[in-house]
Design a protein around this motif. Structure first.
Motif, PDB file in Angstrom:
ATOM      1  N   ILE A   1       0.862  -1.188   0.000  1.00  0.00           N
ATOM      2  CA  ILE A   1       0.000   0.000   0.000  1.00  0.00           C
ATOM      3  C   ILE A   1       0.895   1.233   0.000  1.00  0.00           C
ATOM      4  CG2 ILE A   1      -1.931   1.188   1.134  1.00  0.00           C
ATOM      5  CD1 ILE A   1      -2.455  -1.807   0.310  1.00  0.00           C
ATOM      6  N   GLY A   2       0.847   2.008  -1.096  1.00  0.00           N
ATOM      7  CA  GLY A   2       1.613   3.247  -1.181  1.00  0.00           C
ATOM      8  C   GLY A   2       2.838   3.108  -2.057  1.00  0.00           C
ATOM      9  N   ALA A   3       2.966   4.058  -3.006  1.00  0.00           N
ATOM     10  CA  ALA A   3       4.105   4.022  -3.943  1.00  0.00           C
ATOM     11  C   ALA A   3       4.990   5.241  -3.748  1.00  0.00           C
ATOM     12  CB  ALA A   3       3.609   3.918  -5.374  1.00  0.00           C
TER      13      ALA A   3
ATOM     14  N   THR B   1      -5.885   3.965  -6.803  1.00  0.00           N
ATOM     15  CA  THR B   1      -6.350   2.743  -6.134  1.00  0.00           C
ATOM     16  C   THR B   1      -6.054   2.862  -4.642  1.00  0.00           C
ATOM     17  OG1 THR B   1      -5.817   1.539  -8.151  1.00  0.00           O
ATOM     18  CG2 THR B   1      -6.205   0.212  -6.180  1.00  0.00           C
ATOM     19  N   GLU B   2      -7.129   2.889  -3.860  1.00  0.00           N
ATOM     20  CA  GLU B   2      -6.987   3.178  -2.432  1.00  0.00           C
ATOM     21  C   GLU B   2      -7.410   1.981  -1.585  1.00  0.00           C
ATOM     22  OE1 GLU B   2      -9.157   6.642  -1.259  1.00  0.00           O
ATOM     23  OE2 GLU B   2      -8.425   6.530   0.817  1.00  0.00           O
ATOM     24  N   LEU B   3      -6.601   1.698  -0.584  1.00  0.00           N
ATOM     25  CA  LEU B   3      -7.006   0.672   0.395  1.00  0.00           C
ATOM     26  C   LEU B   3      -8.027   1.306   1.330  1.00  0.00           C
ATOM     27  CD1 LEU B   3      -6.291  -2.173   1.779  1.00  0.00           C
ATOM     28  CD2 LEU B   3      -5.006  -0.771   3.396  1.00  0.00           C
TER      29      LEU B   3
ATOM     30  N   ASP C   1       2.222   3.480   3.576  1.00  0.00           N
ATOM     31  CA  ASP C   1       1.260   4.521   3.205  1.00  0.00           C
ATOM     32  C   ASP C   1       1.462   5.827   3.957  1.00  0.00           C
ATOM     33  OD1 ASP C   1       0.430   3.055   5.422  1.00  0.00           O
ATOM     34  OD2 ASP C   1      -1.707   3.242   4.989  1.00  0.00           O
ATOM     35  N   GLY C   2       2.710   6.101   4.325  1.00  0.00           N
ATOM     36  CA  GLY C   2       3.065   7.444   4.769  1.00  0.00           C
ATOM     37  C   GLY C   2       2.718   7.766   6.210  1.00  0.00           C
TER      38      GLY C   2
ATOM     39  N   PHE D   1      -3.148   4.957   6.827  1.00  0.00           N
ATOM     40  CA  PHE D   1      -4.470   4.372   7.044  1.00  0.00           C
ATOM     41  C   PHE D   1      -4.320   3.019   7.743  1.00  0.00           C
ATOM     42  CE2 PHE D   1      -7.559   1.267   5.380  1.00  0.00           C
ATOM     43  CZ  PHE D   1      -8.745   1.830   5.824  1.00  0.00           C
TER      44      PHE D   1
ATOM     45  N   GLY E   1       8.583   2.484   6.472  1.00  0.00           N
ATOM     46  CA  GLY E   1       8.733   3.892   6.066  1.00  0.00           C
ATOM     47  C   GLY E   1       8.076   4.828   7.061  1.00  0.00           C
TER      48      GLY E   1
HETATM   49  C1  LIG Z   1       5.931  18.865   1.765  1.00  0.00           C
HETATM   50  C2  LIG Z   1       6.926  17.829   2.226  1.00  0.00           C
HETATM   51  C3  LIG Z   1       8.274  18.144   2.261  1.00  0.00           C
HETATM   52  C4  LIG Z   1       9.204  17.212   2.716  1.00  0.00           C
HETATM   53  N1  LIG Z   1      10.511  17.553   2.745  1.00  0.00           N
HETATM   54  C5  LIG Z   1      11.423  16.676   3.198  1.00  0.00           C
HETATM   55  C6  LIG Z   1      12.802  16.984   3.249  1.00  0.00           C
HETATM   56  O1  LIG Z   1      13.206  18.075   2.867  1.00  0.00           O
HETATM   57  N2  LIG Z   1      13.671  16.062   3.737  1.00  0.00           N
HETATM   58  C7  LIG Z   1      13.234  14.827   4.163  1.00  0.00           C
HETATM   59  O2  LIG Z   1      14.063  14.004   4.586  1.00  0.00           O
HETATM   60  N3  LIG Z   1      11.931  14.503   4.123  1.00  0.00           N
HETATM   61  C8  LIG Z   1      11.035  15.378   3.661  1.00  0.00           C
HETATM   62  N4  LIG Z   1       9.729  15.037   3.632  1.00  0.00           N
HETATM   63  C9  LIG Z   1       9.354  13.708   4.119  1.00  0.00           C
HETATM   64  C10 LIG Z   1       9.542  12.652   3.030  1.00  0.00           C
HETATM   65  O3  LIG Z   1       8.884  13.072   1.872  1.00  0.00           O
HETATM   66  C11 LIG Z   1       8.995  11.336   3.588  1.00  0.00           C
HETATM   67  O4  LIG Z   1       9.805  10.951   4.677  1.00  0.00           O
HETATM   68  C12 LIG Z   1       8.963  10.215   2.549  1.00  0.00           C
HETATM   69  O5  LIG Z   1       8.145  10.535   1.444  1.00  0.00           O
HETATM   70  C13 LIG Z   1       8.436   8.939   3.207  1.00  0.00           C
HETATM   71  O6  LIG Z   1       8.327   7.938   2.236  1.00  0.00           O
HETATM   72  P1  LIG Z   1       7.233   6.797   2.360  1.00  0.00           P
HETATM   73  O7  LIG Z   1       7.346   6.026   1.097  1.00  0.00           O
HETATM   74  O8  LIG Z   1       7.392   6.099   3.654  1.00  0.00           O
HETATM   75  O9  LIG Z   1       5.835   7.549   2.431  1.00  0.00           O
HETATM   76  P2  LIG Z   1       5.192   8.567   1.391  1.00  0.00           P
HETATM   77  O10 LIG Z   1       6.194   9.162   0.487  1.00  0.00           O
HETATM   78  O11 LIG Z   1       4.345   9.499   2.196  1.00  0.00           O
HETATM   79  O12 LIG Z   1       4.284   7.638   0.489  1.00  0.00           O
HETATM   80  C14 LIG Z   1       3.092   7.082   0.963  1.00  0.00           C
HETATM   81  C15 LIG Z   1       2.180   6.874  -0.226  1.00  0.00           C
HETATM   82  O13 LIG Z   1       1.049   6.118   0.190  1.00  0.00           O
HETATM   83  C16 LIG Z   1      -0.093   6.605  -0.485  1.00  0.00           C
HETATM   84  N5  LIG Z   1      -1.263   6.226   0.303  1.00  0.00           N
HETATM   85  C17 LIG Z   1      -1.637   6.705   1.519  1.00  0.00           C
HETATM   86  N6  LIG Z   1      -2.740   6.085   1.943  1.00  0.00           N
HETATM   87  C18 LIG Z   1      -3.084   5.190   0.986  1.00  0.00           C
HETATM   88  C19 LIG Z   1      -4.139   4.256   0.853  1.00  0.00           C
HETATM   89  N7  LIG Z   1      -5.090   4.093   1.813  1.00  0.00           N
HETATM   90  N8  LIG Z   1      -4.207   3.504  -0.262  1.00  0.00           N
HETATM   91  C20 LIG Z   1      -3.259   3.635  -1.244  1.00  0.00           C
HETATM   92  N9  LIG Z   1      -2.226   4.526  -1.171  1.00  0.00           N
HETATM   93  C21 LIG Z   1      -2.147   5.281  -0.062  1.00  0.00           C
HETATM   94  C22 LIG Z   1       0.142   8.097  -0.561  1.00  0.00           C
HETATM   95  O14 LIG Z   1      -0.607   8.694  -1.601  1.00  0.00           O
HETATM   96  C23 LIG Z   1       1.645   8.170  -0.793  1.00  0.00           C
HETATM   97  O15 LIG Z   1       1.971   8.257  -2.162  1.00  0.00           O
HETATM   98  C24 LIG Z   1       8.775  15.934   3.160  1.00  0.00           C
HETATM   99  C25 LIG Z   1       7.432  15.612   3.110  1.00  0.00           C
HETATM  100  C26 LIG Z   1       6.503  16.541   2.640  1.00  0.00           C
HETATM  101  C27 LIG Z   1       5.036  16.163   2.587  1.00  0.00           C
END
Ligand SMILES: Cc1cc2nc3c(=O)[nH]c(=O)nc-3n(C[C@H](O)[C@H](O)[C@H](O)COP(=O)(O)OP(=O)(O)OC[C@H]3O[C@@H](n4cnc5c(N)ncnc54)[C@H](O)[C@@H]3O)c2cc1C
Length: 291
Positions: A10-12, A126-128, A160-161, A165, A279
């Motif tokens: 879940i999440g790209a 596509t959302e979970l 999913d960040g 969720f 993540g």
């Molecule tokens: C505005 C902003 C600026 C940032 N600047 C920095 C920086 O300068 N330096 C730094 O180190 N970090 C920064 N970050 C943090 C960094 O972007 C994150 O640490 C990183 O993206 C985490 O990666 P991830 O893959 O774990 O989660 P994410 O990148 O958040 O990816 C999660 C994905 O899951 C998807 N998703 C969520 N819920 C669902 C669901 N129910 N079903 C399907 N898909 C879903 C989302 O759409 C998203 O694409 C910033 C973040 C933001 C928002």
């Protein structure tokens, strides 16, 4: 009846894509679903740590990333405009003894392109929206453009960040703290006499500001917000830089700005029967303290 997958990701974001690459290489069956309709276009996290590159090298994608990234060997510290010290990263005990700078949108693009070479695509829009766990599998409910689909998988991995969720549905506490201070960030085109091959960190009576090159005259700046509103227009960003960097410069263009707060939170356990979190869904830290 739907065929059971090994893993439903879940999440790209960078984490989900990295996991997908790893699973491709192990030959496991998986799908990677993403709520957003298109790839991310903003720079967000720009620094790739040496350890991450070591892991990307194992996945065979470090070279592609390095080809597109800026490699920084040194940094400079200034206090109230006066240069104080050089930081040297070349002694780090790693095959990647430097700071690697690449907009997150590019990192994601490169990971997704590599994934495509294994015949996998990110399923966007596509959302979970729900899941249920059973002893030998887990059932997920996905929504895609108004259609509902049920998928069985051996495992769900929530990438999913930060507002996960999956984490919320599992009712897991995200223990830790959020720091009060906010930080501003902006990607700017600027003309100044500073090297665009080094990092510059300015301490001043007004606060700190850090500058990281993204392209020849495009820089990411970030600074703590000590007082006043978030600088969101050309004039405010110009003042922000003026007060802290104290070097002659001409701000040409502001490409993107945002703000963030620093959090230090983690879940107690990454695995919950057949569901795992990775993540930002599992831990969030300061961008400089994540290691
Ligand atoms: C505005 C902003 C600026 C940032 N600047 C920095 C920086 O300068 N330096 C730094 O180190 N970090 C920064 N970050 C943090 C960094 O972007 C994150 O640490 C990183 O993206 C985490 O990666 P991830 O893959 O774990 O989660 P994410 O990148 O958040 O990816 C999660 C994905 O899951 C998807 N998703 C969520 N819920 C669902 C669901 N129910 N079903 C399907 N898909 C879903 C989302 O759409 C998203 O694409 C910033 C973040 C933001 C928002």
């Amino acid at each position: 009846m739907n065929k059971k997958l090994d893993v439903l990701i879940i999440g790209a974001g960078p984490t989900g894509l990295t996991l997908a690459l790893a699973l491709s290489r192990y030959g496991l069956s998986f799908r990677i679903v993403e709520r957003a309709s298109g790839p991310s276009v903003v720079s967000k996290a720009i620094g790739i740590q040496a350890r991450s590159l070591e892991l990307f090298a194992r996945l065979g994608v470090a070279e592609d990333l390095m080809e597109n990234a800026i490699k920084i060997n040194q940094g400079n510290l200034y206090v109230n405009g006066a240069w104080q010290a050089k930081l040297d990263f070349t002694d780090l005990n790693t095959p990647f003894p430097f700071v690697t700078l690449l907009p997150q949108s590019e990192t994601e693009r490169i990971l997704e392109a590599r994934l495509a070479t294994y015949g996998h695509i990110v399923e966007r829009d596509t959302e979970l929206t729900g899941f249920a766990q059973f002893p030998t599998f887990v059932t997920a409910t996905l929504q895609h453009k108004g259609e509902t689909e049920t998928v069985d998988a051996s495992f769900i991995i929530g990438a999913d960040g930060a507002n996960s969720f999956v984490r919320r549905e599992l009712g897991l506490p995200f223990s830790g703290k959020s720091f009060k201070e906010s930080w501003a960030l902006a990607d700017i085109e600027v003309d100044w006499p500073l090297s665009s091959e080094e990092v510059h960190i300015f301490f001043s009576d007004h606060g700190v500001i850090e500058s990281f090159p993204l392209q020849s005259n495009l820089f990411r700046i970030t600074g703590n917000l000590t007082s006043g509103p978030v600088p969101t227009d050309h004039k405010a960003i110009d003042d922000f830089l003026q007060n802290r960097a104290k070097v002659p410069f001409e701000l040409k263009k502001v490409h993107w700005y945002s703000m963030f707060r620093v959090h230090n939170r983690i879940i107690e356990k990454f695995g919950h029967h057949r569901i795992y979190l990775i993540g930002d869904a599992a831990h969030i830290n300061s961008p400089v303290g994540g290691q």
